[in-house]
Write a protein that holds these residues in place. Structure first.
Motif, PDB file in Angstrom:
ATOM      1  N   MET A 186       1.849  -7.529  -7.760  1.00 28.95           N
ATOM      2  CA  MET A 186       2.520  -8.466  -6.857  1.00 28.95           C
ATOM      3  C   MET A 186       2.119  -8.263  -5.400  1.00 28.95           C
ATOM      4  O   MET A 186       2.795  -8.721  -4.488  1.00 28.95           O
ATOM      5  N   ALA A 187       0.995  -7.556  -5.169  1.00 29.57           N
ATOM      6  CA  ALA A 187       0.530  -7.262  -3.813  1.00 29.57           C
ATOM      7  C   ALA A 187       1.585  -6.535  -2.987  1.00 29.57           C
ATOM      8  O   ALA A 187       1.650  -6.689  -1.768  1.00 29.57           O
ATOM      9  N   TRP A 188       2.404  -5.710  -3.651  1.00 27.78           N
ATOM     10  CA  TRP A 188       3.403  -4.925  -2.923  1.00 27.78           C
ATOM     11  C   TRP A 188       2.704  -3.963  -1.971  1.00 27.78           C
ATOM     12  O   TRP A 188       1.730  -3.295  -2.333  1.00 27.78           O
ATOM     13  N   PRO A 189       3.188  -3.819  -0.753  1.00 27.78           N
ATOM     14  CA  PRO A 189       2.608  -2.829   0.170  1.00 27.78           C
ATOM     15  C   PRO A 189       2.830  -1.397  -0.292  1.00 27.78           C
ATOM     16  O   PRO A 189       2.009  -0.519  -0.026  1.00 27.78           O
TER      17      PRO A 189
ATOM     18  N   GLN B 103      -5.152  -1.932  -0.283  1.00 29.46           N
ATOM     19  CA  GLN B 103      -5.804  -3.242  -0.195  1.00 29.46           C
ATOM     20  C   GLN B 103      -4.779  -4.343   0.028  1.00 29.46           C
ATOM     21  O   GLN B 103      -4.532  -5.180  -0.839  1.00 29.46           O
ATOM     22  N   ASN B 104      -4.173  -4.341   1.199  1.00 26.04           N
ATOM     23  CA  ASN B 104      -3.202  -5.368   1.560  1.00 26.04           C
ATOM     24  C   ASN B 104      -3.547  -5.957   2.914  1.00 26.04           C
ATOM     25  O   ASN B 104      -4.162  -5.294   3.755  1.00 26.04           O
TER      26      ASN B 104
ATOM     27  N   VAL C  69      12.040   6.119   2.467  1.00 23.87           N
ATOM     28  CA  VAL C  69      13.497   5.964   2.512  1.00 23.87           C
ATOM     29  C   VAL C  69      13.977   4.775   1.689  1.00 23.87           C
ATOM     30  O   VAL C  69      15.165   4.445   1.714  1.00 23.87           O
ATOM     31  N   THR C  70      13.065   4.120   0.963  1.00 22.55           N
ATOM     32  CA  THR C  70      13.450   3.028   0.075  1.00 22.55           C
ATOM     33  C   THR C  70      14.164   3.584  -1.148  1.00 22.55           C
ATOM     34  O   THR C  70      13.851   4.673  -1.626  1.00 22.55           O
ATOM     35  N   GLU C  71      15.128   2.838  -1.654  1.00 28.06           N
ATOM     36  CA  GLU C  71      15.840   3.282  -2.855  1.00 28.06           C
ATOM     37  C   GLU C  71      14.873   3.395  -4.029  1.00 28.06           C
ATOM     38  O   GLU C  71      14.022   2.516  -4.222  1.00 28.06           O
ATOM     39  N   PRO C  72      14.960   4.461  -4.809  1.00 35.44           N
ATOM     40  CA  PRO C  72      14.081   4.597  -5.979  1.00 35.44           C
ATOM     41  C   PRO C  72      14.193   3.378  -6.896  1.00 35.44           C
ATOM     42  O   PRO C  72      15.263   2.786  -7.051  1.00 35.44           O
ATOM     43  N   GLY C  73      13.032   3.008  -7.471  1.00 35.70           N
ATOM     44  CA  GLY C  73      12.998   1.868  -8.379  1.00 35.70           C
ATOM     45  C   GLY C  73      12.782   0.539  -7.693  1.00 35.70           C
ATOM     46  O   GLY C  73      12.920  -0.507  -8.329  1.00 35.70           O
ATOM     47  N   HIS C  74      12.404   0.548  -6.392  1.00 35.42           N
ATOM     48  CA  HIS C  74      12.232  -0.697  -5.647  1.00 35.42           C
ATOM     49  C   HIS C  74      10.882  -0.730  -4.927  1.00 35.42           C
ATOM     50  O   HIS C  74      10.390   0.307  -4.472  1.00 35.42           O
ATOM     51  N   PRO C  75      10.302  -1.935  -4.790  1.00 36.98           N
ATOM     52  CA  PRO C  75       9.098  -2.071  -3.969  1.00 36.98           C
ATOM     53  C   PRO C  75       9.461  -2.132  -2.493  1.00 36.98           C
ATOM     54  O   PRO C  75      10.626  -2.317  -2.124  1.00 36.98           O
ATOM     55  N   VAL C  76       8.454  -1.971  -1.652  1.00 37.05           N
ATOM     56  CA  VAL C  76       8.625  -2.075  -0.195  1.00 37.05           C
ATOM     57  C   VAL C  76       8.087  -3.431   0.244  1.00 37.05           C
ATOM     58  O   VAL C  76       6.976  -3.805  -0.135  1.00 37.05           O
ATOM     59  N   VAL C  77       8.869  -4.158   0.996  1.00 38.36           N
ATOM     60  CA  VAL C  77       8.429  -5.475   1.451  1.00 38.36           C
ATOM     61  C   VAL C  77       7.518  -5.326   2.665  1.00 38.36           C
ATOM     62  O   VAL C  77       7.532  -4.303   3.356  1.00 38.36           O
ATOM     63  N   ALA C  78       6.719  -6.366   2.909  1.00 39.85           N
ATOM     64  CA  ALA C  78       5.827  -6.354   4.064  1.00 39.85           C
ATOM     65  C   ALA C  78       6.642  -6.373   5.353  1.00 39.85           C
ATOM     66  O   ALA C  78       7.746  -6.925   5.401  1.00 39.85           O
TER      67      ALA C  78
END
Length: 322
Positions: free
Chosen positions: A102-105, A119-120, A140-149
């Motif tokens: 999903m092109a997640w950063p 590669q983003n 610091v993102t909650e485990p189990g989640h992607p990081v948004v741009a």
């Protein structure tokens, strides 16, 4: 006739340092108290910092040539990253990945591990600063989640500030994208289908052992060696021209130096290889070429007419990737 504007008094009571100025509307008064609009004061500095291109964003990092290769040339690879001061609590590892689904950063796995995508698209002209910002947010993102741009602060840290510069950079090239998910061998349904589609589109690629930045890839009609180098461009082109004019720019019979890429401030010579030649077969000839190149780089005599023609041909076959 235009009406004269009254001079705006300076708000001397407001004292904030560079980097602490909040972002406001471009036409609003600058929070620093100068009396000017934000776009003409601290906003100008912010806009310039956001768009100014850093020519060699990975300079100073161990394995700069491999960073560039993973950014531009290699479809599926990972490399462990070592942070200055160690890992935060709850983060068992940080791994660089060429690309994520999903092109997640970036992605924080269920177990707290962090995957950082290289590669983003980036929001500014400094890839290193953008990646550092993504990394900090991933930690610091909650485990189990992607990081948004997001957009990195103009005075934020760069990778060179966050990573341990004494730790080696050791990429591992993968045949597919199974590193996206834990226990990929048990994937079913849409996850399995997504992996199959991604793997089918990946060009088979291998890293040449012992040669930083050198990668073999398989193409439909012929294979290639693409070698990211850290030599100054003008000096490298002179050296390649000397070898080309002398008939020694090929790696072995059946191979041919066909041109080069420019990528993130570095030059990437490219050779055509026979479709039957694999990565293992090219390792020894490439090491021998490296020795010839070192001698040519050490030569400082003016180019001959034939060498100048060879250099012109090489220059005309350059393609800029970034």
């Amino acid at each position: 006739m235009a009406k004269k504007r009254r001079p705006q008094p300076r708000a001397a009571a407001v004292q904030i340092k560079d980097g602490e100025v909040p972002v406001v509307g471009a036409r609003e008064p600058c929070p620093c108290g100068s009396g000017r609009r934000y776009k003409a004061c601290h906003g100008r500095q912010a806009a310039h910092a956001a768009t100014e291109l850093v020519r060699r964003p990975f300079e100073g990092l161990p394995g700069e040539c491999d960073w560039v290769a993973l950014r531009e040339l290699v479809p599926a690879a990972t490399a462990p990253l070592t942070l200055k001061g160690g890992l935060p609590e709850g983060v068992p590892s940080v791994t660089l990945a060429t690309v994520l689904p999903m092109a997640w950063p970036a992605l924080r796995r269920d177990n707290g591990a962090v995957l950082l995508a290289l590669q983003n698209d980036t929001a500014s002209g400094d890839i290193s600063r953008d990646l550092a910002d993504t990394l900090q947010r991933a930690l610091v993102t909650e485990p189990g989640h992607p990081v948004v741009a997001g957009r990195a602060p103009v005075d934020g840290p760069r990778l060179q500030d966050l990573l341990d510069l004494n730790a080696p950079f050791e990429p591992t090239v993968h045949t597919g994208f199974e590193f996206w998910v834990e226990n990929a061998e048990n994937a079913t349904g849409e996850v399995a289908a997504s992996l199959e589609r991604a793997n089918a589109a990946a060009i088979p690629t291998a890293r040449i052992p012992g040669l930083e930045g050198a990668y073999w890839c398989e193409a439909p009609e012929k294979n290639h060696l693409r070698w990211v180098t850290a030599h100054p461009e003008e000096q490298l082109l002179d050296a390649l021209a000397r070898l080309h004019a002398a008939g020694t720019s090929s790696l072995v019979e059946g191979t041919r130096l066909v041109g080069s890429f420019r990528a993130h401030g570095l030059v990437v010579p490219v050779w055509d290889l026979p479709s039957s030649m694999g990565a293992d077969e090219i390792a020894e000839p490439a090491a021998a070429f490296q020795e010839r190149l070192a001698k040519a780089l050490a030569t400082d005599t003016p180019l001959t007419a034939e060498e100048r023609r060879a250099r012109g041909g090489l220059t005309n076959r350059q393609i800029t990737l970034s």
